[in-house]
Scaffold this motif. Structure first.
Motif, PDB file in Angstrom:
ATOM      1  N   UNK A  50       0.839  -1.205   0.000  1.00 34.66           N
ATOM      2  CA  UNK A  50       0.000   0.000   0.000  1.00 34.66           C
ATOM      3  C   UNK A  50       0.876   1.258   0.000  1.00 34.66           C
ATOM      4  N   UNK A  51       1.594   1.511  -1.081  1.00 32.40           N
ATOM      5  CA  UNK A  51       2.502   2.663  -1.095  1.00 32.40           C
ATOM      6  C   UNK A  51       1.793   4.003  -0.928  1.00 32.40           C
ATOM      7  N   UNK A  52       0.486   4.044  -1.243  1.00 26.37           N
ATOM      8  CA  UNK A  52      -0.251   5.298  -1.114  1.00 26.37           C
ATOM      9  C   UNK A  52      -0.347   5.782   0.334  1.00 26.37           C
ATOM     10  N   UNK A  55       4.809   8.479   2.314  1.00 25.76           N
ATOM     11  CA  UNK A  55       5.334   9.565   1.465  1.00 25.76           C
ATOM     12  C   UNK A  55       6.521   9.104   0.620  1.00 25.76           C
ATOM     13  N   UNK A  56       6.232   8.220  -0.350  1.00 28.97           N
ATOM     14  CA  UNK A  56       7.265   7.669  -1.209  1.00 28.97           C
ATOM     15  C   UNK A  56       7.129   8.242  -2.619  1.00 28.97           C
ATOM     16  N   UNK A  57       8.193   8.127  -3.393  1.00 27.73           N
ATOM     17  CA  UNK A  57       8.225   8.636  -4.764  1.00 27.73           C
ATOM     18  C   UNK A  57       8.536   7.489  -5.712  1.00 27.73           C
ATOM     19  N   UNK A  93      11.436   7.821   2.728  1.00 30.75           N
ATOM     20  CA  UNK A  93      10.339   8.782   2.768  1.00 30.75           C
ATOM     21  C   UNK A  93      10.831  10.184   2.394  1.00 30.75           C
ATOM     22  N   UNK A  94       9.897  10.993   1.936  1.00 28.35           N
ATOM     23  CA  UNK A  94      10.163  12.415   1.695  1.00 28.35           C
ATOM     24  C   UNK A  94      11.376  12.615   0.778  1.00 28.35           C
ATOM     25  N   UNK A  95      11.314  11.989  -0.380  1.00 29.32           N
ATOM     26  CA  UNK A  95      12.345  12.093  -1.427  1.00 29.32           C
ATOM     27  C   UNK A  95      13.651  11.394  -1.076  1.00 29.32           C
ATOM     28  N   UNK A  96      13.621  10.540  -0.078  1.00 29.38           N
ATOM     29  CA  UNK A  96      14.770   9.691   0.188  1.00 29.38           C
ATOM     30  C   UNK A  96      14.599   8.379  -0.571  1.00 29.38           C
ATOM     31  N   UNK A  97      15.688   7.639  -0.634  1.00 31.55           N
ATOM     32  CA  UNK A  97      15.701   6.340  -1.296  1.00 31.55           C
ATOM     33  C   UNK A  97      15.806   5.245  -0.235  1.00 31.55           C
ATOM     34  N   UNK A  98      15.156   4.100  -0.467  1.00 27.74           N
ATOM     35  CA  UNK A  98      15.301   2.966   0.436  1.00 27.74           C
ATOM     36  C   UNK A  98      16.631   2.259   0.258  1.00 27.74           C
ATOM     37  N   UNK A 270      10.643   9.846  13.178  1.00 34.36           N
ATOM     38  CA  UNK A 270      11.631  10.911  12.981  1.00 34.36           C
ATOM     39  C   UNK A 270      11.847  11.315  11.522  1.00 34.36           C
ATOM     40  N   UNK A 271      11.884  10.332  10.619  1.00 34.66           N
ATOM     41  CA  UNK A 271      12.034  10.648   9.198  1.00 34.66           C
ATOM     42  C   UNK A 271      10.702  11.072   8.603  1.00 34.66           C
ATOM     43  N   UNK A 272       9.627  10.428   9.011  1.00 35.10           N
ATOM     44  CA  UNK A 272       8.298  10.758   8.494  1.00 35.10           C
ATOM     45  C   UNK A 272       7.966  12.231   8.730  1.00 35.10           C
ATOM     46  N   UNK A 273       8.286  12.734   9.941  1.00 37.51           N
ATOM     47  CA  UNK A 273       7.948  14.103  10.319  1.00 37.51           C
ATOM     48  C   UNK A 273       9.155  15.036  10.319  1.00 37.51           C
TER      49      UNK A 273
END
Length: 333
Positions: A50-52, A55-57, A93-98, A270-273
């Motif tokens: 459920x990627x929606x 906050x992924x790109x 998240x937020x324009x980061x890469x996994x 922490x990364x999400x917010x």
């Protein structure tokens, strides 16, 4: 670079393995890490399904946990240098890469030097589960010596980390498992009472062992039904911490009667917010865990390793087999 990625949510077979565009540029507070191993976590599967909700790109490169070697650092980074061996947990998240890739830029606040005593595979298996367990027990429940803690699913990734941290805090540990092999595993970790939830009544066993008083802390790593029963296991004014979300039909009456302090634990926050102090706190947890690993006071169990190209099989194995310990992807780069 080679990576695992997906362009739409779905089952494990939507994962692709191949070359994907990558910039090795670091911002001033980032560190470029060449990945040697990747820890697999249930959240990886949730993001894929459920990627929606996150906050992924697209295309999404999944993964939070990693261990590897520093290749370059940003202009404001002074704690790390090229050649350092590091480990970390950073969701994409937020324009980061996994982390399911050969390289990744990581916020320097989330990094720690890899424990010397651990392989890259062991180090990569550790960050998310030990941060989660540490935050749940120390930051949320405020565990103290001689308390009694019930840890659900003690043979799982977070569960087996929580047993060890609770024992180091001087607590008595009750844990639940589903079979004899997992019972033997958690016994080696120091669990004081082991309950097979398939054949035993968890609430009855907990109350019997605590002389009907209940435990000081319950740590739920399973979900709604287990959370519901947890309220009957905790003593009045005790703590219940969960890493899952309650459902609309959760009955809170028992928790209210017992005046339970209820806490949620989500180590992604922490990364999400984008909370810098919280990110630094997680980096510090990893530094403290590294000291404990090197003193042989902590261990991490790896159930099985896969190559990066076999990420589909690895995620299927996690979802279907629920192994004791962690799964790891090895990267040949």
């Amino acid at each position: 670079m080679k990576a695992i990625y997906f362009d739409t949510g779905g089952p494990a077979d939507i994962l692709n393995f191949g070359n994907i565009a990558f910039s090795d540029h670091c911002t001033e507070d980032q560190v470029l890490v060449r990945i040697k191993a990747i820890g697999i976590n249930p959240i990886d599967c949730k993001i894929r399904t459920t990627p929606e909700r996150f906050p992924v790109t697209f295309p999404v490169i999944p993964g939070c946990d990693g261990a590897g070697i520093v290749e370059a650092v940003g202009s404001r980074v002074n704690k790390f240098k090229p050649g350092d061996e590091v480990y970390f947990s950073q969701p994409g998240f937020n324009n980061r890469q996994g982390t399911y890739a050969e390289y990744v830029q990581v916020d320097d606040s989330l990094l720690a030097l890899k424990p010397h005593s651990l392989s890259f595979e062991q180090a990569a298996a550790s960050p998310l589960i030990f941060i989660t367990a540490w935050e749940a027990l120390h930051d949320r429940a405020r565990i103290t010596q001689d308390q009694t803690v019930l840890i659900h699913a003690g043979a799982g990734g977070v569960g087996h980390a929580a047993i060890q941290l609770a024992k180091l805090a001087g607590a008595n540990v009750i844990t639940t498992v589903s079979n004899e092999d997992k019972a033997n595993f958690v016994k080696r970790l120091g669990a004081d009472l082991i309950i097979n939830y398939q054949t035993q009544d968890v609430v009855a066993e907990v109350l019997h062992w605590t002389d009907n008083n209940g435990v000081d802390i319950v740590f739920d790593t399973v979900g709604p039904d287990v959370l519901q029963n947890s309220f009957r296991c905790v003593k009045p004014y005790g703590d219940v911490v969960t890493i899952l979300q309650s459902t609309p039909d959760t009955d809170w009456s028992e928790a209210r009667i017992r005046n339970v302090r209820f806490s949620l634990e989500l180590m992604l926050t922490p990364v999400l917010l984008e909370l810098e102090d919280a990110k630094r706190h997680q980096g510090e947890i990893l530094r403290q865990c590294a000291t404990l690993f090197d003193a042989h006071k902590l261990q991490v169990e790896i159930a099985r390793t896969f190559t990066l190209a076999d990420a589909v099989a690895a995620q299927r194995f996690l979802e279907q087999d629920h192994p004791a310990g962690k799964l790891v992807l090895e990267v040949d780069s």
